[in-house]
Motif scaffolding. Structure first.
Motif, short mmCIF file in Angstrom:
data_model
loop_
_atom_site.label_atom_id
_atom_site.label_comp_id
_atom_site.label_asym_id
_atom_site.label_seq_id
_atom_site.Cartn_x
_atom_site.Cartn_y
_atom_site.Cartn_z
N THR A 1 9.28 15.93 90.26
CA THR A 1 8.32 15.89 90.13
C THR A 1 7.43 15.38 89.74
O THR A 1 7.21 14.91 88.97
CB THR A 1 6.95 17.47 90.29
N GLY A 2 8.79 15.59 88.21
CA GLY A 2 9.30 15.07 86.92
C GLY A 2 8.15 16.32 85.65
O GLY A 2 8.11 15.34 85.12
N ILE A 3 7.58 16.78 86.17
CA ILE A 3 7.35 18.20 85.66
C ILE A 3 7.84 18.87 84.17
O ILE A 3 8.93 19.69 85.27
CB ILE A 3 6.46 19.15 86.34
N PHE A 4 8.16 18.43 83.44
CA PHE A 4 9.00 19.55 82.46
C PHE A 4 8.69 21.31 82.00
O PHE A 4 7.85 21.27 81.27
CB PHE A 4 9.56 19.01 81.24
N SER A 5 8.66 21.86 82.92
CA SER A 5 8.68 23.31 82.76
C SER A 5 8.65 24.55 82.70
O SER A 5 10.83 24.13 82.74
CB SER A 5 7.87 23.50 84.73
N LEU A 6 8.90 25.34 82.11
CA LEU A 6 9.97 26.51 81.03
C LEU A 6 9.64 27.28 81.49
O LEU A 6 10.12 28.46 80.30
CB LEU A 6 10.43 25.84 79.86
N GLY A 7 8.62 27.76 81.98
CA GLY A 7 8.18 28.81 82.32
C GLY A 7 8.53 30.42 83.59
O GLY A 7 7.95 30.65 84.76
N HIS A 8 9.50 29.16 84.84
CA HIS A 8 9.98 29.58 85.68
C HIS A 8 10.31 31.05 85.56
O HIS A 8 10.48 32.15 86.49
CB HIS A 8 11.08 28.64 86.29
N ALA A 9 11.13 32.27 84.58
CA ALA A 9 11.55 33.32 84.55
C ALA A 9 10.08 33.62 84.53
O ALA A 9 9.99 35.46 85.87
CB ALA A 9 11.67 33.93 83.34
N GLY A 10 8.53 33.08 84.73
CA GLY A 10 7.64 34.16 84.55
C GLY A 10 7.27 34.28 86.30
O GLY A 10 6.85 35.42 86.42
N PHE A 11 7.74 33.48 86.87
CA PHE A 11 7.17 33.51 88.26
C PHE A 11 8.39 34.85 88.82
O PHE A 11 7.84 35.42 89.90
CB PHE A 11 7.45 32.36 89.09
N ILE A 12 9.80 34.35 88.87
CA ILE A 12 10.58 34.99 89.12
C ILE A 12 10.00 36.53 88.89
O ILE A 12 10.78 37.44 89.99
CB ILE A 12 12.22 34.94 88.62
N ALA A 13 9.87 37.43 87.80
CA ALA A 13 8.99 38.38 87.28
C ALA A 13 7.75 39.04 88.50
O ALA A 13 8.43 39.96 89.48
CB ALA A 13 8.14 38.42 85.92
N ILE A 14 7.13 37.98 88.65
CA ILE A 14 6.37 38.25 89.69
C ILE A 14 6.62 38.46 90.79
O ILE A 14 6.21 39.83 91.27
CB ILE A 14 4.97 37.09 89.53
N GLY A 15 7.25 38.10 91.69
CA GLY A 15 7.91 38.38 92.75
C GLY A 15 8.50 39.64 92.91
O GLY A 15 8.62 39.92 93.50
N ALA A 16 9.91 39.51 91.63
CA ALA A 16 10.44 40.62 91.80
C ALA A 16 9.28 42.37 91.62
O ALA A 16 9.65 42.55 92.99
CB ALA A 16 11.20 40.56 90.76
N TYR A 17 8.06 41.99 91.04
CA TYR A 17 7.03 43.39 90.86
C TYR A 17 6.52 43.52 91.83
O TYR A 17 6.56 44.37 91.75
CB TYR A 17 6.54 43.65 88.99
N ILE A 18 5.50 42.39 92.37
CA ILE A 18 4.98 42.97 93.56
C ILE A 18 5.84 43.07 94.51
O ILE A 18 5.17 44.29 95.09
CB ILE A 18 4.80 41.36 93.85
N ALA A 19 7.18 43.13 95.19
CA ALA A 19 8.36 43.32 96.29
C ALA A 19 8.35 44.82 95.57
O ALA A 19 8.20 44.87 97.01
CB ALA A 19 8.82 42.22 96.86
N THR A 20 8.67 44.92 94.82
CA THR A 20 9.19 46.44 94.26
C THR A 20 8.10 47.15 94.50
O THR A 20 8.34 48.78 94.87
CB THR A 20 9.34 46.00 93.38
N LEU A 21 6.68 46.66 93.43
CA LEU A 21 5.57 47.78 93.60
C LEU A 21 5.39 47.68 95.67
O LEU A 21 4.61 49.09 96.42
CB LEU A 21 4.33 47.11 93.37
N LEU A 22 5.64 47.25 96.76
CA LEU A 22 5.74 47.62 98.21
C LEU A 22 6.20 47.66 99.02
O LEU A 22 5.81 48.36 100.03
CB LEU A 22 4.97 45.53 98.44
N THR A 23 7.36 48.17 97.69
CA THR A 23 8.40 48.47 99.36
C THR A 23 9.57 49.45 98.58
O THR A 23 10.17 50.69 99.56
CB THR A 23 10.16 46.90 99.39
N LEU A 24 8.82 49.82 97.19
CA LEU A 24 9.19 51.68 96.87
C LEU A 24 8.95 52.50 97.17
O LEU A 24 7.54 52.72 97.54
CB LEU A 24 8.78 51.32 95.16
N PRO A 25 9.48 53.07 97.86
CA PRO A 25 9.14 53.92 98.49
C PRO A 25 7.51 55.17 96.98
O PRO A 25 7.62 54.99 96.56
CB PRO A 25 10.10 55.74 99.03
#
Length: 354
Positions: A60-84
């Motif tokens: 796409t040609g977008i120089f993005s340096l915020g990928h870790a933020g979206f990884i963090a969002i996915g990690a926390y959301i999935a954890t909160l949904l699956t954690l007993p």
């Protein structure tokens, strides 16, 4: 003269390759050691990260340096949904977990998809204002937004458990899940890139003004590319959290983004095949160089291990690689059956002449 293979031949070869890879991964899941399984899982997750970032940065040609933020969002959301629920009650000591996360417990697949969708939603929120910027300003903005996510995670005690992080995450990620999602990621993004929509993204990358003059809606295409990349970053974050079984805000610093960027640049910006190979080389290389951090023998000489030395050596290797292959291993090219077939023909011609 180079010749192209028939479409049916390519399809058969692709099916055979997929069957062989699938069978090999099945054997690895059943018989490989835990270390090999961990390495294969990390490789698949890094492929997801690299290919999704390459869609944003390289295609796409977008120089993005915020990928870790979206990884963090996915990690926390999935954890909160699956954690007993019982584990949530034990983990949240400073502040109780907010509703509805404190009463939800679901299976891994829907949690992963939801994590990707939430990351995509935040990707849209980030892209809508940020993509009004260009060049270095856009890179700084996305870098800052990634850090905002990490800081919020560090202070939102009633959601992320703050700096204490979350432990005891169910270890759902295995070779089937990680490589299955890696195949979905590569297939989806490759199909997108080879479509008319992908050609529009490449036109925007080359010259946004010319693309706009041709009738392409530059802003909407860039936003869509950013959102799709964010979705798969969230999915990869969910897989990563359920592989290492513990997460905290320090895991999602700017270093994480630069690690993924190294994989993309190593393989070649704009090449999906390059991202796959770049992620594989980086994952295996990082683990192989771990021997430098513990005492080892070089002939008759015993050398002491130096903590962090593997990153230094890997950085030197990457610098040398960039000096000689500035566009990465593949540049913007893809490894295709036609390319392989023509390479084999040239080898045969060379042997016959020899």
């Amino acid at each position: 003269m180079e010749r192209k293979l028939k479409t049916s031949t390519k399809l058969v070869l692709t099916i055979i390759l997929m069957v062989l890879i699938g069978f090999s991964l099945h054997l690895a899941q059943r018989f490989a050691s835990d270390y090999i399984k961990l390495l294969l899982n990390l490789m698949a997750i890094n492929i997801i990260f690299a290919v999704s970032l390459n869609l944003i940065n390289g295609i796409t040609g977008i120089f993005s340096l915020g990928h870790a933020g979206f990884i963090a969002i996915g990690a926390y959301i999935a954890t909160l949904l699956t954690l007993p629920i019982s584990q949530k009650e034990i983990s949240y000591l400073v502040k109780p977990l907010i509703y509805p996360f404190n009463s939800i417990e679901m299976s891994f697949l829907p949690a992963t998809v939801i994590a990707g969708l939430v990351a995509a939603g935040f990707g849209y929120i980030v892209a809508a204002p940020s993509l009004r910027l260009i060049g270095d300003y856009l890179a700084i903005a996305t870098l800052g937004l990634g850090e905002v996510v990490r800081i919020i995670a560090n202070n939102a005690w009633s959601i992320t458990n703050g700096a204490l992080g979350l432990k005891g995450i169910p270890p759902y990620t295995n070779i089937y899940w990680s490589w299955g999602w890696a195949f979905v990621t590569v297939f989806t993004i490759a199909s997108l890139v080879n479509s008319s929509y992908g050609r529009a993204l490449k036109a925007i990358r080359e010259d946004p003004i010319a693309a706009k003059a041709m009738g392409i809606n530059v802003f909407s295409h860039q936003v869509m590319g950013f959102v799709i990349g964010s979705f798969f970053a969230g999915v990869g974050g969910a897989l990563w959290a359920h592989l290492i079984t513990t997460i905290d805000p320090k895991s999602f610093g700017v270093t994480k983004t630069f690690e993924i960027l190294i994989m993309v640049v190593l393989g070649g910006l704009g090449s999906i095949t390059g991202s796959i190979f770049g992620a594989a080389i980086y994952t295996v290389g990082l683990e192989y160089l771990r021997i430098l951090e513990s005492p080892f023998k070089l002939g008759r000489i015993t050398l002491p291990g130096i903590p962090g030395m593997r990153m230094v050596v890997l950085s030197v290797i990457l610098i040398v690689l960039m000096l000689f292959w500035r566009r990465g291993l593949f540049g913007r090219n893809e490894l295709t059956w036609d390319l392989i077939a023509n390479f084999v023909r040239r080898l045969k011609r060379g042997e016959s002449h020899g």
